[in-house]
Design a protein around this motif. Structure first.
Motif, short mmCIF file in Angstrom:
data_model
loop_
_atom_site.label_atom_id
_atom_site.label_comp_id
_atom_site.label_asym_id
_atom_site.label_seq_id
_atom_site.Cartn_x
_atom_site.Cartn_y
_atom_site.Cartn_z
N LEU A 58 0.78 -0.76 0.05
CA LEU A 58 0.14 0.35 -0.20
C LEU A 58 1.24 0.84 0.01
O LEU A 58 0.60 2.12 -0.74
N ASP A 59 2.03 1.08 0.48
CA ASP A 59 3.00 2.12 0.52
C ASP A 59 3.82 2.66 -0.90
O ASP A 59 4.04 3.42 -1.06
N ARG A 60 3.49 2.02 -1.77
CA ARG A 60 3.97 1.47 -3.14
C ARG A 60 3.23 2.54 -4.10
O ARG A 60 1.87 2.63 -4.45
N SER A 61 3.72 3.01 -4.87
CA SER A 61 2.75 4.03 -6.04
C SER A 61 1.41 2.55 -7.02
O SER A 61 2.12 2.23 -7.39
N GLY A 62 0.97 3.05 -7.26
CA GLY A 62 -0.13 2.44 -8.06
C GLY A 62 -0.99 1.36 -7.11
O GLY A 62 -2.20 0.86 -7.67
N PHE A 63 -0.74 1.20 -6.24
CA PHE A 63 -1.64 0.06 -4.66
C PHE A 63 -3.04 0.75 -4.11
O PHE A 63 -2.89 2.16 -3.71
N GLY A 64 -3.62 0.62 -3.96
CA GLY A 64 -4.65 0.91 -3.04
C GLY A 64 -5.38 -0.74 -2.92
O GLY A 64 -4.64 -1.39 -2.37
N TRP A 65 -6.52 0.15 -1.52
CA TRP A 65 -7.21 -0.79 -0.66
C TRP A 65 -8.74 -1.04 -1.24
O TRP A 65 -9.22 -0.11 -1.56
N ASP A 66 -9.32 -2.14 -1.27
CA ASP A 66 -11.10 -2.52 -1.77
C ASP A 66 -11.45 -3.19 -0.64
O ASP A 66 -10.92 -4.54 0.67
N TYR A 67 -12.13 -2.10 0.18
CA TYR A 67 -12.94 -1.93 1.60
C TYR A 67 -13.77 -3.23 1.55
O TYR A 67 -14.35 -3.75 2.66
N GLU A 68 -14.12 -3.46 0.27
CA GLU A 68 -15.33 -4.45 0.21
C GLU A 68 -14.58 -6.23 0.53
O GLU A 68 -15.69 -6.97 0.92
N ARG A 69 -13.74 -6.42 -0.76
CA ARG A 69 -13.48 -7.16 -0.44
C ARG A 69 -11.77 -8.16 0.15
O ARG A 69 -11.22 -9.11 0.50
N SER A 70 -11.66 -6.94 1.28
CA SER A 70 -10.70 -6.78 2.33
C SER A 70 -9.07 -6.76 1.06
O SER A 70 -8.44 -7.85 1.88
N LEU A 71 -8.51 -6.56 0.47
CA LEU A 71 -7.21 -6.93 0.42
C LEU A 71 -6.90 -5.69 -0.86
O LEU A 71 -6.97 -4.64 -1.35
N ALA A 72 -5.46 -5.69 -1.24
CA ALA A 72 -5.05 -4.93 -1.88
C ALA A 72 -5.09 -4.52 -3.80
O ALA A 72 -5.24 -5.87 -4.09
N THR A 73 -5.26 -3.40 -4.14
CA THR A 73 -5.47 -3.80 -5.88
C THR A 73 -4.37 -2.73 -5.84
O THR A 73 -3.79 -2.27 -5.90
N ALA A 74 -4.73 -3.43 -7.47
CA ALA A 74 -3.33 -2.03 -8.11
C ALA A 74 -3.93 -3.08 -10.01
O ALA A 74 -4.08 -4.23 -10.48
N ASP A 75 -3.66 -1.93 -10.71
CA ASP A 75 -3.75 -2.70 -12.49
C ASP A 75 -2.17 -3.70 -12.57
O ASP A 75 -1.48 -3.85 -11.51
N ASP A 76 -2.64 -4.21 -14.01
CA ASP A 76 -1.29 -5.19 -13.83
C ASP A 76 0.02 -5.42 -13.91
O ASP A 76 0.35 -5.59 -13.76
N ASN A 77 -0.50 -4.35 -14.65
CA ASN A 77 0.92 -3.35 -15.01
C ASN A 77 2.17 -2.92 -13.72
O ASN A 77 3.30 -2.84 -13.45
N VAL A 78 0.96 -3.06 -12.53
CA VAL A 78 2.02 -2.29 -11.07
C VAL A 78 2.23 -3.84 -10.96
O VAL A 78 3.12 -4.08 -10.17
N TRP A 79 1.43 -5.14 -10.71
CA TRP A 79 1.54 -6.02 -9.96
C TRP A 79 2.83 -6.87 -11.25
O TRP A 79 3.59 -7.85 -10.23
N PRO A 81 5.63 -6.58 -12.25
CA PRO A 81 7.39 -6.43 -11.91
C PRO A 81 7.50 -7.12 -10.25
O PRO A 81 8.11 -8.44 -9.97
N ILE A 82 6.54 -7.30 -9.65
CA ILE A 82 6.54 -8.05 -8.41
C ILE A 82 5.60 -8.85 -8.38
O ILE A 82 6.74 -9.56 -7.72
N LEU A 83 5.24 -9.17 -9.38
CA LEU A 83 5.01 -10.77 -9.07
C LEU A 83 5.91 -11.65 -10.22
O LEU A 83 6.22 -12.72 -9.31
N GLN A 84 6.45 -10.82 -11.26
CA GLN A 84 8.14 -11.99 -11.61
C GLN A 84 9.33 -12.28 -10.52
O GLN A 84 9.52 -12.53 -10.42
N LEU A 85 9.18 -11.33 -9.68
CA LEU A 85 10.02 -11.35 -9.03
C LEU A 85 10.37 -11.31 -7.50
O LEU A 85 10.69 -11.32 -6.29
N GLY A 86 8.87 -11.89 -7.00
CA GLY A 86 8.09 -12.44 -5.70
C GLY A 86 8.71 -11.34 -5.24
O GLY A 86 8.78 -9.91 -5.07
N LEU A 87 7.78 -11.17 -3.35
CA LEU A 87 7.54 -10.29 -2.71
C LEU A 87 8.97 -9.42 -2.42
O LEU A 87 8.81 -8.33 -1.51
N ALA A 88 9.70 -10.46 -2.58
CA ALA A 88 10.71 -10.09 -2.05
C ALA A 88 11.04 -8.61 -2.97
O ALA A 88 11.81 -7.74 -2.41
#
Length: 90
Positions: A58-79, A81-88
């Motif tokens: 949530l501190d990263r640019s492009g992320f938000g919070w979906d209060y209905e589903r209780s999860l972090a949200t972002a567009d695919d182009n934000v996700w 690079p993170i998914l390719q490298l892992g949470l590290a």
């Protein structure tokens, strides 16, 4: 449980956690008798880790919070690079 964890003010805290008697009181307060103080402490440690990971997202640019589903949200182009490298990558 909140009252038990408020024992922090009574000197039942060491380092960045609670002392054994606090965890035992938490375990004793649960209806599930299979939960012991070690299980409660491990659950708390996992919750803290999960919280830190979500907070970093949530501190990263492009992320938000979906209060209905209780999860972090972002567009695919934000996700992507993170998914390719892992949470590290956080």
């Amino acid at each position: 449980m909140i009252e038990i964890l408020q024992d922090v003010s009574k000197g039942n805290r060491c380092g960045n956690g609670w002392k054994g008697p606090v965890w035992q009181r938490v375990a004793d307060s649960l209806e599930d008798q299979l939960k012991n103080c070690r299980a409660c402490k491990l659950k708390f440690v996992r919750l803290k880790k999960d919280y830190r990971e979500v907070k970093h997202l949530l501190d990263r640019s492009g992320f938000g919070w979906d209060y209905e589903r209780s999860l972090a949200t972002a567009d695919d182009n934000v996700w992507d690079p993170i998914l390719q490298l892992g949470l590290a990558a956080l």
